[in-house]
Motif scaffolding. Sequence first.
Motif, PDB file in Angstrom:
ATOM      1  N   THR D 245       7.370  33.718  26.177  1.00 47.37           N
ATOM      2  CA  THR D 245       8.742  33.824  26.673  1.00 47.37           C
ATOM      3  C   THR D 245       9.677  34.320  25.578  1.00 47.37           C
ATOM      4  O   THR D 245      10.502  35.211  25.801  1.00 47.37           O
ATOM      5  CB  THR D 245       9.214  32.436  27.181  1.00 47.37           C
ATOM      6  OG1 THR D 245       8.284  31.970  28.165  1.00 47.37           O
ATOM      7  CG2 THR D 245      10.598  32.511  27.784  1.00 47.37           C
ATOM      8  N   ALA D 247       8.838  36.007  22.866  1.00 44.14           N
ATOM      9  CA  ALA D 247       8.487  37.380  22.487  1.00 44.14           C
ATOM     10  C   ALA D 247       9.046  38.378  23.493  1.00 44.14           C
ATOM     11  O   ALA D 247       9.571  39.438  23.117  1.00 44.14           O
ATOM     12  CB  ALA D 247       6.964  37.522  22.377  1.00 44.14           C
ATOM     13  N   ALA D 248       8.927  38.043  24.781  1.00 39.56           N
ATOM     14  CA  ALA D 248       9.441  38.947  25.813  1.00 39.56           C
ATOM     15  C   ALA D 248      10.957  39.053  25.713  1.00 39.56           C
ATOM     16  O   ALA D 248      11.528  40.140  25.832  1.00 39.56           O
ATOM     17  CB  ALA D 248       9.033  38.449  27.204  1.00 39.56           C
ATOM     18  N   ARG D 249      11.586  37.913  25.496  1.00 36.96           N
ATOM     19  CA  ARG D 249      13.041  37.894  25.380  1.00 36.96           C
ATOM     20  C   ARG D 249      13.496  38.749  24.211  1.00 36.96           C
ATOM     21  O   ARG D 249      14.423  39.549  24.321  1.00 36.96           O
ATOM     22  CB  ARG D 249      13.480  36.445  25.173  1.00 36.96           C
ATOM     23  CG  ARG D 249      14.958  36.233  25.240  1.00 36.96           C
ATOM     24  CD  ARG D 249      15.287  34.750  25.169  1.00 36.96           C
ATOM     25  NE  ARG D 249      16.698  34.558  25.063  1.00 36.96           N
ATOM     26  CZ  ARG D 249      17.519  34.503  26.103  1.00 36.96           C
ATOM     27  NH1 ARG D 249      17.042  34.570  27.314  1.00 36.96           N
ATOM     28  NH2 ARG D 249      18.821  34.359  25.928  1.00 36.96           N
ATOM     29  N   ALA D 251      11.867  41.177  22.807  1.00 46.11           N
ATOM     30  CA  ALA D 251      11.551  42.596  23.012  1.00 46.11           C
ATOM     31  C   ALA D 251      12.359  43.209  24.152  1.00 46.11           C
ATOM     32  O   ALA D 251      12.313  44.425  24.362  1.00 46.11           O
ATOM     33  CB  ALA D 251      10.050  42.753  23.284  1.00 46.11           C
ATOM     34  N   GLY D 252      13.094  42.365  24.890  1.00 47.80           N
ATOM     35  CA  GLY D 252      13.874  42.893  26.017  1.00 47.80           C
ATOM     36  C   GLY D 252      13.010  43.287  27.196  1.00 47.80           C
ATOM     37  O   GLY D 252      13.272  44.275  27.868  1.00 47.80           O
ATOM     38  N   VAL D 253      11.963  42.498  27.465  1.00 50.81           N
ATOM     39  CA  VAL D 253      11.036  42.808  28.556  1.00 50.81           C
ATOM     40  C   VAL D 253      11.078  41.681  29.590  1.00 50.81           C
ATOM     41  O   VAL D 253      10.936  40.514  29.235  1.00 50.81           O
ATOM     42  CB  VAL D 253       9.604  42.951  27.999  1.00 50.81           C
ATOM     43  CG1 VAL D 253       8.604  43.171  29.133  1.00 50.81           C
ATOM     44  CG2 VAL D 253       9.543  44.091  26.995  1.00 50.81           C
ATOM     45  N   ALA D 254      11.298  42.035  30.847  1.00 51.09           N
ATOM     46  CA  ALA D 254      11.249  41.027  31.918  1.00 51.09           C
ATOM     47  C   ALA D 254       9.797  40.793  32.302  1.00 51.09           C
ATOM     48  O   ALA D 254       9.033  41.746  32.479  1.00 51.09           O
ATOM     49  CB  ALA D 254      12.056  41.503  33.124  1.00 51.09           C
ATOM     50  N   ILE D 255       9.418  39.543  32.415  1.00 51.69           N
ATOM     51  CA  ILE D 255       8.041  39.200  32.786  1.00 51.69           C
ATOM     52  C   ILE D 255       8.071  38.235  33.983  1.00 51.69           C
ATOM     53  O   ILE D 255       7.817  37.045  33.849  1.00 51.69           O
ATOM     54  CB  ILE D 255       7.277  38.560  31.601  1.00 51.69           C
ATOM     55  CG1 ILE D 255       8.127  37.450  30.936  1.00 51.69           C
ATOM     56  CG2 ILE D 255       6.917  39.588  30.556  1.00 51.69           C
ATOM     57  CD1 ILE D 255       7.306  36.567  29.980  1.00 51.69           C
TER      58      ILE D 255
END
Lengths: 293, 293, 293, 293
Positions: D245, D247-249, D251-255
């Motif tokens: 969570t 890392a995604a946040r 990197a600006g990536v919605a998962i």
Amino acid sequence: MSTVGFIGLGTMGLPMAENLVKAGYDVVGYNRSAKRVDALVAARGRGASSIAEAVKDSDVVITVVPDSPDVEAVVMGEGGIFENSHPGQLVIDMSTIEPATARAVAEAGAKAGVRVLDAPVSGGEAGAVEGVLSIMVGGAAADFAAAKPVLEAVGRTIVHVGPHGAGQTVKAANQLMVAGHLQLLAEALVLAEASDVDPVVAVEVLGGGLAGSTVLDRKSENMLKRDFTAGFRLSLHHKDMGIVTAAAREAGVAIPLGSAVAQLIASLVARGDGGLDHSGLFKLTEELAGRSQ
Amino acid sequence: MSTVGFIGLGTMGLPMAENLVKAGYDVVGYNRSAKRVDALVAARGRGASSIAEAVKDSDVVITVVPDSPDVEAVVMGEGGIFENSHPGQLVIDMSTIEPATARAVAEAGAKAGVRVLDAPVSGGEAGAVEGVLSIMVGGAAADFAAAKPVLEAVGRTIVHVGPHGAGQTVKAANQLMVAGHLQLLAEALVLAEASDVDPVVAVEVLGGGLAGSTVLDRKSENMLKRDFTAGFRLSLHHKDMGIVTAAAREAGVAIPLGSAVAQLIASLVARGDGGLDHSGLFKLTEELAGRSQ
Amino acid sequence: MSTVGFIGLGTMGLPMAENLVKAGYDVVGYNRSAKRVDALVAARGRGASSIAEAVKDSDVVITVVPDSPDVEAVVMGEGGIFENSHPGQLVIDMSTIEPATARAVAEAGAKAGVRVLDAPVSGGEAGAVEGVLSIMVGGAAADFAAAKPVLEAVGRTIVHVGPHGAGQTVKAANQLMVAGHLQLLAEALVLAEASDVDPVVAVEVLGGGLAGSTVLDRKSENMLKRDFTAGFRLSLHHKDMGIVTAAAREAGVAIPLGSAVAQLIASLVARGDGGLDHSGLFKLTEELAGRSQ
Amino acid sequence: MSTVGFIGLGTMGLPMAENLVKAGYDVVGYNRSAKRVDALVAARGRGASSIAEAVKDSDVVITVVPDSPDVEAVVMGEGGIFENSHPGQLVIDMSTIEPATARAVAEAGAKAGVRVLDAPVSGGEAGAVEGVLSIMVGGAAADFAAAKPVLEAVGRTIVHVGPHGAGQTVKAANQLMVAGHLQLLAEALVLAEASDVDPVVAVEVLGGGLAGSTVLDRKSENMLKRDFTAGFRLSLHHKDMGIVTAAAREAGVAIPLGSAVAQLIASLVARGDGGLDHSGLFKLTEELAGRSQ
């Protein structure tokens, strides 16, 4: 326009029919189980022993039945309304069903020379008894105008929201929002309780700001008392979320929150909690936090 | 208790400090950029050139800074408040940060002999200017009582919600609900529009029933006009959803709807829409329905 | 058992029918558009100009049509299979439809004295051409045994998975997993790319461990090359997710990941990307990360 | 390059250190609890009573500790590796931590004149014992080349995936996919069981097609037998989903699927099931379908 055929004298239908009687309409009611017809007769309505009988001499026919297939059967089926209606008759379906079914019924009505409106309601049994329902109407503007006096006998906020099916779409949007508001409130309150916050005070301060909602005003007490006496049963909201999902799919609209809360409601129903009030979403949320009681 | 040290004179902090001046407090303000200090001086406050200067002769110190690391630096860091405070001083952090950080600050305060409250606000810039903020306070009851007169200069609804961190938990619950209400409204309105329903009429009828909410009252017009001028920026709500997620994780609470809407906000920020008002969730929902404009 | 009536000579149906011819069966094919019938005749099959003609002298009837309503019409409708079938005839529906529809068809078959199997396939057009489809069969064991030699002409893995509808349930479970695996791969690859990781190397190492999947083996290259030529169209997977959702609802099973990915596929279709391969989930995931190209 | 300092002799670390001894390295091990050091000594390693002692004469230092704060303390803290390292020394962190922390460690290493790699592993305790781990390495290519011989003593697939932090990103992507694959398998199997499908046969046919996965091969039996003996504990996967969570946040990536399954894992941990194997997602999925046993 003084005679109203009324098909479906259930929890909602019977008090609506009674309010029509009180408003001076000649109401001819039909219901599958005859007991409910007797109740209408006791309230000075008239009883019919078939759909045909309720329809044939009426100016307006109102239907209040549980689901899409019931409407299809009652309106378009064998021995149903369209087989017994006369040209120009006005059929108002006040059930909560799929917008697509409402459109199909209206189309069939056009072929049969009958005018059709979809007019689902919100406000619950209390609203039906007191005659203060909100009514969202889809269909032709002229037909809405013709129906309005009749609808005023059962509702307070009566709005024409668009063409055939539009009433059902707005009802679906309503149920989507209500389900979501309930679940968000449950998440907020379980978070508060799990963090040693006084939830009663939390509700007060949350309700005063941008997080305020009618659901918070009316349902937070149920949640905090774990009193999930219906009210509006989860099994009915589950049915309605099926309509929401179908309506969104047909309209090509993604509803990420709507579909997530639909899964939670489906889970409650699968676990045997379909008879609880829809504020019972709190119960599952508490269990998912390991805090069930 | 007449001198208030004020750290952080930003969009929210400056008008709050000015309201304290108006209420008769002697306010000594510090801000990293000196321009904001000049603005406070122009409003009859006093300026400080360091945290130490703002803290040393104050009875109460208020902090309003952007995020958890800022609070840690300003309060517990080198040259920070705790290094310059005197026994019994009252530190009120009004920033929005993680409950866990608020608890850590309070614990460090106890060691330093300083009383600490977490007191995040809601109500936005307008609420700060007008002095009508809602303030959710966590900490000891006696400290809350001591702080209340000061807080009354900047807010209207001032509530003690629990022990240290509880103020931040309630703020997190608030932001969770607001984000969800915005997204549900967006899903409902896009569904209505995609189904040829008049959305203005739909808003009216939805707002009158169980689907009503303060978000619907205040934000549906922005959505329908596609006017996403902030207001409360998505980038800030994104920061707050990080706090919500962390708070729920720490409390052991699953927030299925909260985490789903957090992803949508993250996506808007990633796409460059972080400067829009949070009602901009409508924009993404419309695009996900193939209806972008 | 040498004559096979074959209804539905589309992308999947025609090569399946041709493989039956090659295996020595006397195949009588019917299709709404006559061109496809000509293609079967050119491959030494026989053509029929009506369902009746394809059914009346056949030992086995196979149907491969797009969706539930098509199966209902072709099998149970006016002029359909059941009106023209003879006692003991074996009808194998190889379309992908709702389990509930498959059960309704089987029940109607029982009344008509006809044996029915649901036997959806996986493996795509290539699998159909090469005769190596996987076939999941629901129905009576004896009927499965009778059908097996025929099915062996078109498939390689042919499994009896349970009673009527069970074949469709397993197909639904398959489509649920495939959609989810595609989306998870997309999320992993976009995360890698947005973090300056070499995605080709990432795929290699991910595939070697517990994260490995057939989807990763076959679809990661499409994603990394942004080559979304179908393959299996998103519009078809959207139809199938409708079946998955309905099947889960009927079975009382919550599918939180399944319903989330169904929303993403619905969004791609709504935006006009229904013609892309289902690996096109990567495209939306990239856009949601602000990385569209 | 023959002396290896080894910090962290836990379930994973001890067998890795032993494999380095077997491969001919002079291993000096340190662990907070001395018992584990004794075990290394019994396996012909050497024991150290402080981090300093393990680091000062080593060519390479390897760390295998539970979480980001542990790595920060052991590597950058007081009495930690960087305080005791010599210029050019190679520090390989094989813990699973946030990519951002890995980058911060590498940056601090550069200032201290130390070369740093992040090299998380997959393969579990069995892989550690057998020396067949998969290792995903982030950092400079030259440092990777220098580390490779050492890593070959503990792993089989050793891949350089990008700059500092990239190893952790790929590990995060791996854990995201594994969690999702487990949940999708659970949804598919519960759907099958709730629909009277034989789940053993379903697994067979699902595994043969596009739905196939390593998770299905290795974990479906656990699920169907309700044997959730760890294996890889849900509490560890919960920790890892926190990293995913974050890392995604960052990197600006919605998962969307990643975040949905993270909530389900959080729920299992909150309910007290953190000690179960991560295939325990099946247990919650079954309960959500009202089928708990």
